[in-house]
Design an enzyme around this catalytic site. Structure first.
Site, PDB file in Angstrom:
ATOM      1  N   HIS A 134      -3.679  -5.810 -12.782  1.00 12.45           N
ATOM      2  CA  HIS A 134      -2.212  -5.819 -12.933  1.00 12.45           C
ATOM      3  C   HIS A 134      -1.708  -7.072 -13.660  1.00 12.45           C
ATOM      4  O   HIS A 134      -0.537  -7.138 -14.032  1.00 12.45           O
ATOM      5  CB  HIS A 134      -1.523  -5.774 -11.559  1.00 12.45           C
ATOM      6  CG  HIS A 134      -1.790  -4.537 -10.758  1.00 12.45           C
ATOM      7  ND1 HIS A 134      -1.606  -3.264 -11.264  1.00 12.45           N
ATOM      8  CD2 HIS A 134      -2.219  -4.371  -9.467  1.00 12.45           C
ATOM      9  CE1 HIS A 134      -1.908  -2.375 -10.318  1.00 12.45           C
ATOM     10  NE2 HIS A 134      -2.291  -3.017  -9.231  1.00 12.45           N
ATOM     11  N   ASP A 171      -9.247   2.384  -9.756  1.00 11.40           N
ATOM     12  CA  ASP A 171      -8.393   1.839  -8.697  1.00 11.40           C
ATOM     13  C   ASP A 171      -7.232   2.813  -8.472  1.00 11.40           C
ATOM     14  O   ASP A 171      -6.764   3.459  -9.407  1.00 11.40           O
ATOM     15  CB  ASP A 171      -7.862   0.468  -9.150  1.00 11.40           C
ATOM     16  CG  ASP A 171      -7.121  -0.283  -8.055  1.00 11.40           C
ATOM     17  OD1 ASP A 171      -7.699  -1.227  -7.492  1.00 11.40           O
ATOM     18  OD2 ASP A 171      -5.955   0.072  -7.771  1.00 11.40           O
ATOM     19  N   HIS A 173      -4.254   2.289  -8.008  1.00 11.92           N
ATOM     20  CA  HIS A 173      -3.032   1.853  -8.686  1.00 11.92           C
ATOM     21  C   HIS A 173      -3.250   1.830 -10.202  1.00 11.92           C
ATOM     22  O   HIS A 173      -4.388   1.694 -10.666  1.00 11.92           O
ATOM     23  CB  HIS A 173      -2.636   0.460  -8.177  1.00 11.92           C
ATOM     24  CG  HIS A 173      -2.499   0.397  -6.685  1.00 11.92           C
ATOM     25  ND1 HIS A 173      -3.480  -0.144  -5.874  1.00 11.92           N
ATOM     26  CD2 HIS A 173      -1.524   0.851  -5.871  1.00 11.92           C
ATOM     27  CE1 HIS A 173      -3.098  -0.032  -4.604  1.00 11.92           C
ATOM     28  NE2 HIS A 173      -1.918   0.573  -4.567  1.00 11.92           N
ATOM     29  N   ASP A 259      -9.623   1.517  -3.430  1.00 13.73           N
ATOM     30  CA  ASP A 259      -8.445   1.847  -2.628  1.00 13.73           C
ATOM     31  C   ASP A 259      -7.993   3.296  -2.804  1.00 13.73           C
ATOM     32  O   ASP A 259      -6.945   3.678  -2.298  1.00 13.73           O
ATOM     33  CB  ASP A 259      -7.287   0.875  -2.908  1.00 13.73           C
ATOM     34  CG  ASP A 259      -7.133   0.542  -4.376  1.00 13.73           C
ATOM     35  OD1 ASP A 259      -7.761   1.208  -5.211  1.00 13.73           O
ATOM     36  OD2 ASP A 259      -6.360  -0.391  -4.686  1.00 13.73           O
TER      37      ASP A 259
HETATM   38 ZN   LIG Z   1      -5.289  -1.076  -6.311  1.00 13.25          ZN
END
Ligand SMILES: [Zn+2]
Length: 367
Positions: A134, A171, A173, A259
């Site tokens: 990120h 991931d 996200h 995750d």
């Molecule tokens: Zn993540």
């Protein structure tokens, strides 16, 4: 590739992201060194660690970090890190000493990639912390301080002379920082599989495909909450693998957040350790056929201290070609939701992503 200091990065408490007046009992951050150390220690306890080749990390220098990050941001993290810590941005509080650990995380991923390019190992898992996908030029985000995977791709391009590098981000996200780094770059294929609309909110729509020379070299596969084994395998087989085949990478990097597991407190997906193992097999097949097996997984998120270790062990077993026989105590065929067949909304999401991804290729700069 692991270093004990990765567990020492202080991600502060959840309280650090709450307003001071909030009525909130202090609690440790979900981004915890314990989870990663337990992953490492399960690989050790299983007997597998003794059969692996250890790779020593070295810290990435500021010149390397500056490939992605503004010098002012790098200097700010270093200064705060030498004092009492601070906040790298959007949900990224950190404590004393984080600069050194974060530079060691980026450098660890680079060292793992070098070990593969140099033929010292066939493939590698870089179990680093803090995560990176990120983070952007001006700051951190979502627990990420420096952009580990993007910096590794740039290292392979600039220092090792590779022409095309592919990044697969599983991931839960969206890998928004990685995407931004290569938005106009046709030499790095950035694919992100993630839970639709989770974090950053509104980021990672399938219509985000890059721009200019990089148009088509960004692929997003947002999947509906609740997606499990069937959805991820469908997405891999119908979007990821065809895109890799068209791009013909010389190296495959994976932003390996764990995750999307069925136990994660920050995701709503349903992958089991067995699913991560099968996805790793798919990656090994692709890398084996396209780039002499050159494959490095770089750890990202994953917040279930009880389940990340089993997902991680399953991945490392496949990478090493060793079955330890360690049973995943959470894996129960009768109860696991991961055994469910492909849902209509999951299939529709993969259809839509596949349509967009296949339209953008082939391009003149790809093979
Ligand atoms: Zn993540």
């Amino acid at each position: 590739m692991w270093h004990e200091r990765y567990a020492w990065h202080d991600a502060r408490g959840l309280m650090d992201s709450a307003p001071p007046e909030a009525l909130f009992e202090p609690e440790p951050s979900l981004e915890s060194g314990v989870t990663k150390r337990r992953f490492r220690n399960l690989v050790d306890a299983s007997g597998l660690l003794a059969r692996l080749v250890a790779i020593d990390p070295r810290p990435a220098g500021d010149d390397v970090l500056a490939w992605i990050h503004d010098p002012a941001y790098i200097a700010d993290v270093r200064a705060r890190s030498a004092a009492d810590g601070g906040d790298a941005g959007n949900w990224t509080p950190f404590g004393r000493g984080t600069y050194d650990v974060a530079a060691l995380a980026a450098g660890g991923c680079i060292a793992a990639a070098d070990a593969v390019v140099d033929g010292r190992v066939r493939n590698a898992y870089a179990l680093v912390r803090p995560p990176g996908h990120h983070a952007g030029p001006e700051g951190g985000s979502g627990y990420c301080v420096f952009s580990n995977v993007a910096l590794t791709a740039l290292h392979l391009r600039r220092e090792r002379g590779l022409e095309r590098v592919a990044i697969v981000d599983w991931d839960v996200h969206h890998g928004n920082g990685t995407q931004a780094a290569f938005w106009t770059d046709p030499t790095v294929l950035a694919i992100s599989l993630h839970q639709d609309g989770l974090f950053p909110v509104g980021s990672g729509r399938r219509e985000e495909t890059g721009a200019g020379e990089g148009e088509g070299a960004t692929i997003n596969v947002p999947l509906p909450a609740g997606s499990g084994r069937a959805a991820y395998l469908d997405a891999f087989d119908r979007v990821v693998r065809p895109a890799l085949d068209r791009f013909a990478p010389e190296f495959v990097l994976v932003a390996s957040g764990l995750d999307a597991s069925m136990c994660d407190p920050l995701g709503r997906m349903n992958l089991t350790s067995e699913c991560f193992g099968v996805l790793t097999d798919r990656l090994l097949d692709a890398a084996g056929e396209l780039c002499d097996g050159r494959l490095v997984l770089c750890h990202e998120g994953g917040y279930s201290s009880g389940y990340v270790p089993y997902c991680g062990l399953a991945i490392v077993e496949r990478l090493a070609g060793v079955a330890t026989g360690v049973a995943d105590p959470w894996l129960d065929d009768d109860r696991t939701v991961a055994a469910l067949p492909l849902r209509v909304d999951e299939s529709a999401a993969v259809d839509a992503a596949a349509r967009i991804a296949s339209r953008s290729w082939p391009r003149s700069s790809s093979r």
